[in-house]
Design a protein around this motif. Structure first.
Motif, PDB file in Angstrom:
ATOM      1  N   THR A 185       0.654   6.498 -36.315  1.00 21.71           N
ATOM      2  CA  THR A 185       0.052   5.303 -35.731  1.00 21.71           C
ATOM      3  C   THR A 185      -1.229   5.697 -35.007  1.00 21.71           C
ATOM      4  N   ASP A 186      -2.304   5.007 -35.312  1.00 18.53           N
ATOM      5  CA  ASP A 186      -3.605   5.315 -34.735  1.00 18.53           C
ATOM      6  C   ASP A 186      -3.707   4.756 -33.317  1.00 18.53           C
ATOM      7  N   GLY A 187      -4.782   5.125 -32.624  1.00 20.69           N
ATOM      8  CA  GLY A 187      -4.977   4.658 -31.262  1.00 20.69           C
ATOM      9  C   GLY A 187      -5.121   3.157 -31.154  1.00 20.69           C
ATOM     10  N   CYS A 188      -5.614   2.519 -32.216  1.00 20.94           N
ATOM     11  CA  CYS A 188      -5.802   1.064 -32.219  1.00 20.94           C
ATOM     12  C   CYS A 188      -4.615   0.348 -32.858  1.00 20.94           C
ATOM     13  N   SER A 189      -3.518   1.084 -33.071  1.00 19.88           N
ATOM     14  CA  SER A 189      -2.217   0.562 -33.518  1.00 19.88           C
ATOM     15  C   SER A 189      -2.035   0.388 -35.016  1.00 19.88           C
ATOM     16  N   ILE A 190      -3.082   0.592 -35.829  1.00 13.91           N
ATOM     17  CA  ILE A 190      -2.877   0.487 -37.272  1.00 13.91           C
ATOM     18  C   ILE A 190      -2.307   1.799 -37.807  1.00 13.91           C
ATOM     19  N   PRO A 191      -1.731   1.795 -39.021  1.00 15.20           N
ATOM     20  CA  PRO A 191      -1.249   3.045 -39.611  1.00 15.20           C
ATOM     21  C   PRO A 191      -2.399   4.007 -39.906  1.00 15.20           C
ATOM     22  N   THR A 192      -2.132   5.290 -39.746  1.00 15.20           N
ATOM     23  CA  THR A 192      -3.069   6.327 -40.165  1.00 15.20           C
ATOM     24  C   THR A 192      -2.272   7.355 -40.950  1.00 15.20           C
ATOM     25  N   TYR A 193      -2.873   7.938 -41.970  1.00 15.94           N
ATOM     26  CA  TYR A 193      -2.143   8.776 -42.917  1.00 15.94           C
ATOM     27  C   TYR A 193      -2.753  10.180 -42.978  1.00 15.94           C
ATOM     28  N   ALA A 194      -1.896  11.181 -42.887  1.00 17.27           N
ATOM     29  CA  ALA A 194      -2.343  12.568 -42.961  1.00 17.27           C
ATOM     30  C   ALA A 194      -2.496  12.981 -44.419  1.00 17.27           C
ATOM     31  N   ILE A 195      -3.709  13.329 -44.812  1.00 15.52           N
ATOM     32  CA  ILE A 195      -3.975  13.756 -46.188  1.00 15.52           C
ATOM     33  C   ILE A 195      -4.847  15.011 -46.158  1.00 15.52           C
ATOM     34  N   PRO A 196      -4.899  15.760 -47.263  1.00 15.74           N
ATOM     35  CA  PRO A 196      -5.704  16.978 -47.279  1.00 15.74           C
ATOM     36  C   PRO A 196      -7.186  16.698 -47.003  1.00 15.74           C
ATOM     37  N   LEU A 197      -7.799  17.626 -46.291  1.00 18.30           N
ATOM     38  CA  LEU A 197      -9.228  17.501 -46.010  1.00 18.30           C
ATOM     39  C   LEU A 197     -10.028  17.393 -47.304  1.00 18.30           C
ATOM     40  N   ALA A 198      -9.592  18.118 -48.327  1.00 20.64           N
ATOM     41  CA  ALA A 198     -10.272  18.068 -49.626  1.00 20.64           C
ATOM     42  C   ALA A 198     -10.260  16.655 -50.201  1.00 20.64           C
ATOM     43  N   SER A 199      -9.170  15.917 -49.997  1.00 20.94           N
ATOM     44  CA  SER A 199      -9.085  14.551 -50.508  1.00 20.94           C
ATOM     45  C   SER A 199     -10.062  13.636 -49.790  1.00 20.94           C
ATOM     46  N   LEU A 200     -10.269  13.875 -48.499  1.00 22.13           N
ATOM     47  CA  LEU A 200     -11.245  13.086 -47.754  1.00 22.13           C
ATOM     48  C   LEU A 200     -12.651  13.318 -48.295  1.00 22.13           C
ATOM     49  N   ALA A 201     -12.983  14.576 -48.546  1.00 22.42           N
ATOM     50  CA  ALA A 201     -14.307  14.894 -49.087  1.00 22.42           C
ATOM     51  C   ALA A 201     -14.504  14.261 -50.460  1.00 22.42           C
ATOM     52  N   ARG A 202     -13.465  14.336 -51.309  1.00 21.52           N
ATOM     53  CA  ARG A 202     -13.565  13.707 -52.632  1.00 21.52           C
ATOM     54  C   ARG A 202     -13.741  12.195 -52.500  1.00 21.52           C
ATOM     55  N   GLY A 203     -13.029  11.598 -51.561  1.00 16.31           N
ATOM     56  CA  GLY A 203     -13.139  10.160 -51.368  1.00 16.31           C
ATOM     57  C   GLY A 203     -14.543   9.742 -50.965  1.00 16.31           C
ATOM     58  N   PHE A 204     -15.148  10.484 -50.073  1.00 18.31           N
ATOM     59  CA  PHE A 204     -16.499  10.121 -49.648  1.00 18.31           C
ATOM     60  C   PHE A 204     -17.541  10.446 -50.710  1.00 18.31           C
ATOM     61  N   ALA A 205     -17.269  11.431 -51.551  1.00 20.54           N
ATOM     62  CA  ALA A 205     -18.155  11.668 -52.686  1.00 20.54           C
ATOM     63  C   ALA A 205     -18.101  10.483 -53.649  1.00 20.54           C
ATOM     64  N   ARG A 206     -16.909   9.926 -53.838  1.00 19.80           N
ATOM     65  CA  ARG A 206     -16.782   8.735 -54.683  1.00 19.80           C
ATOM     66  C   ARG A 206     -17.483   7.541 -54.039  1.00 19.80           C
ATOM     67  N   MET A 207     -17.368   7.415 -52.731  1.00 25.49           N
ATOM     68  CA  MET A 207     -18.072   6.330 -52.034  1.00 25.49           C
ATOM     69  C   MET A 207     -19.580   6.476 -52.215  1.00 25.49           C
TER      70      MET A 207
END
Length: 340
Positions: A185-207
């Motif tokens: 749970t994030d600080g603002c109460s919505i769900p937050t999900y732990a994923i590999p750092l590599a997946s975050l980088a790939r996601g922003f490359a797609r963005m």
């Protein structure tokens, strides 16, 4: 794997503190451009992924139905400082959906901007949910719920249809599972999900490139990042690292900080996505790392690279304005620049 030291903090020329961390840089085709440290370890991205969470706002047609321009879209991706312009714009966004601040379920805190907090206190007013750094994101959530005909009460809970939509969007963009097993749970109460750092980088490359995204989503990603780059003040605030970095290279880099030492970036003209995690959760370290990485991308323009690097790697002064030390890249980061 022990992550290497990426940042040193010096006092009087002597190293006083160090920050360890990991870095992932990927291109739009999902190829590794650079990896430092353990990029497979799951991390909570926290606020760094707000631009991805804002995709349904644009894809659903809610942004157009509400008449949102760059400022509203930037605020929907923001961790703002609670300055008057931020709170006023969040209220305006809610009003366009027929709502007010009472619909926000992000909680209340005083502005992170000291000047804004002093102004509120001097006026005899209290902080409201509009001053929460996530109020712009939540206003975008609420506008999307109203446009989609979803009951907005409880929109922050994992079981709400809108949060399920967000989780699906995050999974599709990053390629990583977003389920109960890796949910917090994030600080603002919505769900937050732990994923590999590599997946975050790939996601922003797609963005950044649109590669691997359906045309409608790719267009929404471009629109959101363009809005943030056009209105960096609304992504963060006066003097904040996100604002300063995007102002240093107008229209060329997108950056977004997250809590606990996370920082993500996208560089559309290079087709790259970047994700950083500092092990000790230090924001100053994450700012230093992402500044060094981005400066390296523009190393052929010495003046631009210098402006970017100076955001996170800088001298430190005390309350009398005396220079007492510095924050600088270290280890593999001190000798690493990303090349095209």
């Amino acid at each position: 794997m022990t992550d290497p030291v990426l940042v040193e903090v010096l006092r009087g020329g002597i190293v006083e503190s160090v920050h360890r961390g990991a870095v992932a840089v990927y291109d739009g085709d999902g190829h590794v451009v650079m990896e430092i440290g353990d990029t497979a370890r799951p991390v909570f991205p926290r606020s760094a992924v707000k631009a991805i969470q804002a995709l349904p706002l644009v894809e659903s047609g809610a942004a157009d139905a509400c008449g949102f321009g760059d400022r509203e879209l930037a605020l929907a991706c923001a961790s703002h400082s609670g300055e008057p312009a931020h709170a006023e714009l969040a209220a305006s966004m809610l009003a366009r959906a027929g709502l007010d601040e009472t619909a926000l379920e992000c909680g209340t805190h005083w502005p992170s901007s000291q000047a804004a907090t002093i102004e509120l206190a001097r006026s005899g007013r209290n902080a409201s949910a509009l001053h929460n750094n996530c109020s712009g994101k939540h206003s975008g959530f609420l506008c999307t719920c109203r446009h989609a005909g979803l009951a907005h009460r409880g929109y922050v809970t994992a079981g709400h249809p809108f949060q399920k939509m967000i989780a699906e969007t995050m999974s599709e963009v990053t390629g990583a599972a977003h389920g109960a097993e890796n949910r917090g749970t994030d600080g603002c109460s919505i769900p937050t999900y732990a994923i590999p750092l590599a997946s975050l980088a790939r996601g922003f490359a797609r963005m950044a490139t649109g590669n691997g995204l359906p045309p409608k989503r790719a267009a929404a990603a471009r629109r959101l990042m363009a809005a943030c780059m056009a209105e960096p003040f609304y992504v963060a605030g006066t003097g904040r690292a996100c604002t300063r970095l995007m102002e240093a290279a107008p229209g060329r880099i997108f950056v977004k900080t997250g809590a606990e030492g996370v920082f993500c970036a996208a560089v559309p003209e290079k087709g790259l996505g970047i994700a950083v995690k500092c092990d000790d959760g230090a924001g100053r370290a994450a700012e230093a790392v992402v500044s060094q990485l981005l400066a390296g991308l523009f190393a052929d323009d010495v003046a631009l690279a210098g402006r970017i690097a100076a955001v996170g790697n800088h001298d430190m002064t005390n309350w009398n304005g005396i220079e007492v030390g510095s924050v600088r890249p270290a280890g593999p980061l001190s000798r690493t620049f990303i090349q095209d």
